[in-house]
Structure formats: structure tokens, C-alpha cells
Motif scaffolding. Structure first.
Motif, mmCIF file in Angstrom:
data_model
loop_
_atom_site.group_PDB
_atom_site.id
_atom_site.type_symbol
_atom_site.label_atom_id
_atom_site.label_comp_id
_atom_site.label_asym_id
_atom_site.label_seq_id
_atom_site.Cartn_x
_atom_site.Cartn_y
_atom_site.Cartn_z
ATOM 1 N N LEU A 116 0.831 -1.209 0.000
ATOM 2 C CA LEU A 116 0.000 0.000 0.000
ATOM 3 C C LEU A 116 0.866 1.260 0.000
ATOM 4 O O LEU A 116 0.562 2.232 -0.709
ATOM 5 N N GLN A 117 1.928 1.257 0.751
ATOM 6 C CA GLN A 117 2.823 2.410 0.798
ATOM 7 C C GLN A 117 3.487 2.637 -0.568
ATOM 8 O O GLN A 117 3.588 3.766 -1.042
ATOM 9 N N GLU A 118 3.909 1.545 -1.188
ATOM 10 C CA GLU A 118 4.527 1.648 -2.515
ATOM 11 C C GLU A 118 3.522 2.179 -3.536
ATOM 12 O O GLU A 118 3.857 3.027 -4.361
ATOM 13 N N ARG A 119 2.292 1.667 -3.479
ATOM 14 C CA ARG A 119 1.243 2.123 -4.396
ATOM 15 C C ARG A 119 0.939 3.607 -4.202
ATOM 16 O O ARG A 119 0.794 4.364 -5.160
ATOM 17 N N MET A 120 0.863 4.037 -2.959
ATOM 18 C CA MET A 120 0.585 5.440 -2.669
ATOM 19 C C MET A 120 1.715 6.338 -3.195
ATOM 20 O O MET A 120 1.461 7.378 -3.789
ATOM 21 N N ALA A 121 2.950 5.930 -2.991
ATOM 22 C CA ALA A 121 4.084 6.710 -3.473
ATOM 23 C C ALA A 121 4.061 6.800 -4.999
ATOM 24 O O ALA A 121 4.216 7.880 -5.577
ATOM 25 N N LYS A 122 3.820 5.667 -5.657
ATOM 26 C CA LYS A 122 3.774 5.634 -7.123
ATOM 27 C C LYS A 122 2.646 6.521 -7.649
ATOM 28 O O LYS A 122 2.832 7.276 -8.611
ATOM 29 N N LEU A 123 1.480 6.461 -7.032
ATOM 30 C CA LEU A 123 0.327 7.254 -7.428
ATOM 31 C C LEU A 123 0.645 8.752 -7.411
ATOM 32 O O LEU A 123 0.176 9.504 -8.249
ATOM 33 N N HIS A 124 1.485 9.161 -6.474
ATOM 34 C CA HIS A 124 1.825 10.575 -6.330
ATOM 35 C C HIS A 124 3.178 10.931 -6.963
ATOM 36 O O HIS A 124 3.669 12.046 -6.757
ATOM 37 N N GLY A 125 3.756 10.000 -7.711
ATOM 38 C CA GLY A 125 5.047 10.260 -8.347
ATOM 39 C C GLY A 125 6.146 10.522 -7.332
ATOM 40 O O GLY A 125 7.046 11.323 -7.551
ATOM 41 N N PHE A 126 6.081 9.832 -6.221
ATOM 42 C CA PHE A 126 7.024 10.028 -5.122
ATOM 43 C C PHE A 126 7.988 8.859 -5.074
ATOM 44 O O PHE A 126 7.604 7.706 -5.283
ATOM 45 N N TYR A 127 9.251 9.139 -4.800
ATOM 46 C CA TYR A 127 10.280 8.110 -4.756
ATOM 47 C C TYR A 127 10.830 8.009 -3.328
ATOM 48 O O TYR A 127 11.757 8.720 -2.969
ATOM 49 N N PRO A 128 10.233 7.139 -2.510
ATOM 50 C CA PRO A 128 10.656 7.058 -1.109
ATOM 51 C C PRO A 128 12.067 6.499 -0.963
ATOM 52 O O PRO A 128 12.484 5.632 -1.725
ATOM 53 N N GLU A 129 12.774 7.030 0.004
ATOM 54 C CA GLU A 129 14.121 6.542 0.330
ATOM 55 C C GLU A 129 14.092 5.637 1.555
ATOM 56 O O GLU A 129 14.857 4.701 1.668
ATOM 57 N N ARG A 130 13.208 5.964 2.489
ATOM 58 C CA ARG A 130 13.053 5.163 3.700
ATOM 59 C C ARG A 130 11.741 5.568 4.358
ATOM 60 O O ARG A 130 11.176 6.595 4.041
ATOM 61 N N HIS A 131 11.295 4.752 5.292
ATOM 62 C CA HIS A 131 10.105 5.124 6.052
ATOM 63 C C HIS A 131 10.111 4.407 7.388
ATOM 64 O O HIS A 131 10.852 3.451 7.604
ATOM 65 N N ARG A 132 9.256 4.894 8.244
ATOM 66 C CA ARG A 132 9.106 4.310 9.567
ATOM 67 C C ARG A 132 7.643 4.471 9.975
ATOM 68 O O ARG A 132 7.085 5.551 9.845
ATOM 69 N N MET A 133 7.030 3.379 10.420
ATOM 70 C CA MET A 133 5.655 3.477 10.868
ATOM 71 C C MET A 133 5.595 3.077 12.334
ATOM 72 O O MET A 133 6.140 2.049 12.733
ATOM 73 N N GLU A 134 4.957 3.933 13.132
ATOM 74 C CA GLU A 134 4.773 3.672 14.550
ATOM 75 C C GLU A 134 3.298 3.863 14.872
ATOM 76 O O GLU A 134 2.712 4.889 14.531
ATOM 77 N N LEU A 135 2.701 2.872 15.489
ATOM 78 C CA LEU A 135 1.319 2.975 15.941
ATOM 79 C C LEU A 135 1.321 3.004 17.464
ATOM 80 O O LEU A 135 1.896 2.116 18.105
ATOM 81 N N TYR A 136 0.738 4.040 18.029
ATOM 82 C CA TYR A 136 0.674 4.207 19.478
ATOM 83 C C TYR A 136 -0.718 3.841 19.968
ATOM 84 O O TYR A 136 -1.714 4.223 19.357
ATOM 85 N N GLY A 137 -0.794 3.110 21.069
ATOM 86 C CA GLY A 137 -2.063 2.711 21.640
ATOM 87 C C GLY A 137 -1.831 1.947 22.929
ATOM 88 O O GLY A 137 -0.780 2.071 23.549
ATOM 89 N N VAL A 138 -2.794 1.120 23.295
ATOM 90 C CA VAL A 138 -2.715 0.358 24.534
ATOM 91 C C VAL A 138 -2.633 -1.129 24.191
ATOM 92 O O VAL A 138 -3.469 -1.641 23.441
ATOM 93 N N CYS A 139 -1.647 -1.806 24.754
ATOM 94 C CA CYS A 139 -1.480 -3.248 24.490
ATOM 95 C C CYS A 139 -2.545 -4.042 25.238
ATOM 96 O O CYS A 139 -3.214 -3.518 26.149
ATOM 97 N N LYS A 140 -2.713 -5.303 24.858
ATOM 98 C CA LYS A 140 -3.786 -6.110 25.464
ATOM 99 C C LYS A 140 -3.548 -6.353 26.942
ATOM 100 O O LYS A 140 -4.498 -6.484 27.711
ATOM 101 N N ARG A 141 -2.292 -6.389 27.391
ATOM 102 C CA ARG A 141 -2.015 -6.562 28.828
ATOM 103 C C ARG A 141 -2.524 -5.371 29.622
ATOM 104 O O ARG A 141 -3.128 -5.521 30.678
#
Length: 144
Positions: A116-141
Motif C-alpha cells: 500500500l505504501q509503494e502504491r501510494m508513493a507511485k500514485l503521487h510520483g514520489f520516490y521514497p528513500e526510507r520510512h518508519r511506521m509507529e502505531l501508538y495505543g494500549v497493548c492487550k495486557r
């Protein structure tokens, strides 16, 4: 116990930089590579100091920076502002789920997200060099 390839990368890097491969640096490398979690310099120092009581904090700090420079690890700064270090060499790309209550980290790999990230970049003519995804929330514990 270090991986021979990782130790060679570190030794070669120290040689290029004109630095000595000291027993203390080797000890920090061994400890860092033996623990498969995101460590702060303080955590690494406390663990390594148990194995080598004469080890100084500055040596641990400088060694972790050298490990980053030579590509064996990388620094991660999450929302809490604390720098943590994770193994980089030989580890595939992954993203992070981070609990805002206990601070627990979960590494996740999902090829669909990557596509999905690659498709989004291609759709916008963007050439990513690197990325980082962080999701913040509460763990099940913590949710219980």
C-alpha cells in the motif's frame, strides 16, 4: 556471543576510523547483540557493567554511536523522547506497535502495508528513500 560478520563489520569500521578495538567496546558489542530488544543507553550500560565493573558510561555511549555509524544498529526516538537502539544488521524492515501505558514495543511485518505504501508513493510520483511506521495505543495486557 557476537555474530562473526557483525564483529568483522565493527572491527573494519574501527580500523577505517583509526580507533582501537578495545575489550570494553567488544564487551558492549557482545551485550548489545545478545539482547533482542530496544535498549536505551542506560539499560545497555547497566547490563554491560555487570559483566565488566570497570566499564564507563561514556564508553557505552560512544560505542552505541559507533554501532549506529557502521550500520549494526539504529537509533529510534519515539514519542516519549527517549532514544532506544535496535539491531539493524540482518534484520528485515519492520514497523512498531508501542503501548502508551507500559512502553512495550512490538515489531510487526506486514507485506500488505508495504505494498500500500509503494502504491501510494507511485500514485503521487514520489520516490521514497526510507520510512518508519509507529502505531501508538494500549497493548492487550494494559487494556485488561
Amino acid at each position: 556471543m557476537t555474530n562473526d560478520k557483525e564483529e568483522k563489520i565493527f572491527e573494519d569500521y574501527l580500523e577505517i576510523k583509526g580507533l582501537k578495538h578495545s575489550r570494553q567496546r567488544k564487551g558492549v558489542l557482545d551485550v548489545f547483540l545478545s539482547i533482542d530488544k530496544h535498549l536505551t543507553v542506560d539499560e545497555l550500560y547497566r547490563i554491560a557493567k555487570k559483566k565488566n565493573p570497570s566499564l564507563g558510561y561514556a564508553t557505552v555511549y560512544r560505542t552505541i554511536k559507533l554501532l549506529c555509524e557502521c550500520g549494526l544498529c539504529r537509533e529510534l526516538k519515539f514519542e516519549d523522547g527517549t532514544s532506544r537502539y535496535e539491531h539493524l544488521y540482518g534484520h528485515c524492515h519492520h514497523d512498531h506497535l508501542i503501548c502508551t501505558k507500559c512502553g512495550r514495543f512490538v515489531e510487526v511485518v506486514d507485506p500488505e502495508i508495504e505494498r500500500l505504501q509503494e502504491r501510494m508513493a507511485k500514485l503521487h510520483g514520489f520516490y521514497p528513500e526510507r520510512h518508519r511506521m509507529e502505531l501508538y495505543g494500549v497493548c492487550k495486557r494494559c487494556k485488561k
